[in-house]
Motif scaffolding. Structure first.
Motif, mmCIF file in Angstrom:
data_model
loop_
_atom_site.group_PDB
_atom_site.id
_atom_site.type_symbol
_atom_site.label_atom_id
_atom_site.label_comp_id
_atom_site.label_asym_id
_atom_site.label_seq_id
_atom_site.Cartn_x
_atom_site.Cartn_y
_atom_site.Cartn_z
ATOM 1 N N LEU A 8 0.861 -1.181 0.000
ATOM 2 C CA LEU A 8 0.000 0.000 0.000
ATOM 3 C C LEU A 8 0.895 1.228 0.000
ATOM 4 O O LEU A 8 1.830 1.323 0.794
ATOM 5 N N ALA A 9 0.606 2.176 -0.869
ATOM 6 C CA ALA A 9 1.236 3.499 -0.819
ATOM 7 C C ALA A 9 0.117 4.513 -0.659
ATOM 8 O O ALA A 9 -0.808 4.553 -1.468
ATOM 9 N N SER A 10 0.191 5.316 0.399
ATOM 10 C CA SER A 10 -0.942 6.186 0.679
ATOM 11 C C SER A 10 -0.567 7.273 1.671
ATOM 12 O O SER A 10 0.425 7.156 2.408
ATOM 13 N N ALA A 11 -1.376 8.322 1.665
ATOM 14 C CA ALA A 11 -1.306 9.360 2.695
ATOM 15 C C ALA A 11 -2.581 9.336 3.534
ATOM 16 O O ALA A 11 -2.850 10.270 4.292
ATOM 17 N N SER A 12 -3.360 8.273 3.386
ATOM 18 C CA SER A 12 -4.643 8.156 4.084
ATOM 19 C C SER A 12 -4.497 7.354 5.373
ATOM 20 O O SER A 12 -4.177 6.156 5.327
ATOM 21 N N PRO A 13 -4.740 7.955 6.542
ATOM 22 C CA PRO A 13 -4.691 7.196 7.796
ATOM 23 C C PRO A 13 -5.655 6.008 7.800
ATOM 24 O O PRO A 13 -5.303 4.922 8.285
ATOM 25 N N ASP A 14 -6.850 6.192 7.239
ATOM 26 C CA ASP A 14 -7.825 5.094 7.216
ATOM 27 C C ASP A 14 -7.320 3.927 6.381
ATOM 28 O O ASP A 14 -7.480 2.759 6.761
ATOM 29 N N ALA A 15 -6.708 4.229 5.235
ATOM 30 C CA ALA A 15 -6.188 3.168 4.373
ATOM 31 C C ALA A 15 -5.086 2.389 5.075
ATOM 32 O O ALA A 15 -5.002 1.161 4.960
ATOM 33 N N VAL A 16 -4.258 3.104 5.839
ATOM 34 C CA VAL A 16 -3.168 2.439 6.566
ATOM 35 C C VAL A 16 -3.730 1.541 7.659
ATOM 36 O O VAL A 16 -3.298 0.392 7.821
ATOM 37 N N ARG A 17 -4.683 2.050 8.405
ATOM 38 C CA ARG A 17 -5.290 1.238 9.466
ATOM 39 C C ARG A 17 -5.908 -0.042 8.890
ATOM 40 O O ARG A 17 -5.747 -1.134 9.447
ATOM 41 N N GLU B 213 -2.138 11.061 16.128
ATOM 42 C CA GLU B 213 -1.087 12.073 15.970
ATOM 43 C C GLU B 213 -0.038 11.621 14.961
ATOM 44 O O GLU B 213 0.395 12.394 14.102
ATOM 45 N N ARG B 214 0.364 10.368 15.074
ATOM 46 C CA ARG B 214 1.395 9.840 14.166
ATOM 47 C C ARG B 214 0.877 9.728 12.736
ATOM 48 O O ARG B 214 1.554 10.114 11.779
ATOM 49 N N LEU B 215 -0.333 9.213 12.558
ATOM 50 C CA LEU B 215 -0.876 9.029 11.215
ATOM 51 C C LEU B 215 -1.168 10.356 10.516
ATOM 52 O O LEU B 215 -1.149 10.418 9.280
ATOM 53 N N GLN B 216 -1.403 11.402 11.280
ATOM 54 C CA GLN B 216 -1.638 12.706 10.660
ATOM 55 C C GLN B 216 -0.393 13.227 9.944
ATOM 56 O O GLN B 216 -0.486 14.087 9.070
ATOM 57 N N LEU B 217 0.778 12.684 10.292
ATOM 58 C CA LEU B 217 2.011 13.090 9.608
ATOM 59 C C LEU B 217 2.022 12.665 8.143
ATOM 60 O O LEU B 217 2.802 13.181 7.343
#
Length: 312
Positions: free
Chosen positions: A150-159, A190-194
């Protein structure tokens, strides 16, 4: 008297890997012409005129064998306005000058390749080191086993990705940093918002020891074993590298992947899973040698130098 064959080695004399290849070529009684990319444009030694390329008085357009070890690649923003909007005014002019330098170098190298020169590797293959998603897409298209990514800037996608795969690692899309494992602290809000600052590459973690396999001109060259106990990134255990023998199935993955990516010479990073399957992590188009094999008379440097001279 027969003139010596010439091999163009593209890199920097301050780079050990460039120097090792140049010296190996010289030991085969050929001449290594080192095109030092870090001297461009300061030394004004490189020029292109109507398709003819000269370096330090040498006409490279007449030569046939080229080895790319070190070319700085980036994807510069072409519009100055876009830079100023991102608050980069202090180095805006320097950045644009680097765009021009890269355009010059890349155009020159592609021009030489188009004239029929033998390149190890072509620029299109070299760029795959920095375009990791493109490399993975090509490998998947050719049914080479690679980690789910996965390559993404989406916190939801990472979770969601971590929830599906459990053990997940992350690294930069363009390389340049160690692989790290996603932990609970990485999944905080906080971390995922980065991620809003920059997208990141996430992959399922492939458990098992790592192997590096060198391929040249469609043939296996040599393989090495790197234990992964106690580390996430195998590069942290390079002091424990040992020669290895790979089964036919593993070499088939390496050879098929090298063909799919257009790489004449590559080092393939593989993981062997607990059930014995091999998964390709990455194909390196400008691989280091000295961490794995003797850079002066080992099998890898010997075969590589002999190949380059044979093409000159």
């Amino acid at each position: 008297m027969t003139s010596r064959k010439k091999v163009v080695v593209i890199g920097s004399r301050s780079d050990d890997a460039t120097r090792f290849v140049a010296e190996a070529v010289e030991r085969r009684r050929a001449r290594a012409v080192v095109l030092e990319t870090d001297r461009v444009p300061d030394s004004a030694a490189l020029s292109w005129e109507d398709g003819e390329v000269h370096w330090d008085g040498e006409c490279l357009s007449d030569l046939r064998s080229f080895y790319i070890k070190l070319v700085r690649l980036s994807l510069p923003v072409p519009e100055p306005e876009a830079l100023s909007e991102r608050n980069f005014p202090r180095w805006q002019e320097q950045y644009l000058a680097e765009r021009e330098r890269q355009s010059f170098l890349h155009s020159v190298l592609r021009s030489l390749h188009r004239r029929g020169g033998s390149f190890v590797n072509p620029m299109e293959a070299v760029e795959l080191h920095y375009l990791k998603l493109h490399q993975l897409a090509l490998l998947r298209r050719h049914r080479i086993p690679v980690p789910s990514t996965l390559a993404s800037a989406s916190p939801d996608a990472v979770r969601e990705f971590v929830a599906r795969h459990g053990a997940v690692v992350y690294k930069p899309l363009g390389g340049g940093a160690l692989v790290r494992k996603v932990g609970e602290a990485d999944l905080t809000e906080e971390r995922l918002q980065l991620l809003a600052n920059c997208p990141v590459l996430f992959q399922e973690q492939i458990q098992g020891d790592e192997f590096r396999a060198y391929v040249l001109d469609g043939e296996p060259v040599s393989a090495f074993h790197i234990p992964t106990d106690g580390v996430v990134d195998a590069r942290q255990n390079l002091h424990r590298v040992k020669p290895a023998r790979l089964p036919k199935a593993a070499w088939e993955v390496c050879l098929k992947g090298a063909r799919a990516l257009g790489m004449v010479f590559t080092a393939v990073d593989l993981r062997r899973t607990p059930d014995g399957a091999f998964v390709a992590l990455e194909f390196n188009p400008t691989p280091a040698i000295s961490f794995f094999d003797d850079p002066r008379d080992g099998k890898v440097i010997t075969r590589l130098a002999s190949y380059l001279v044979s093409k000159a």
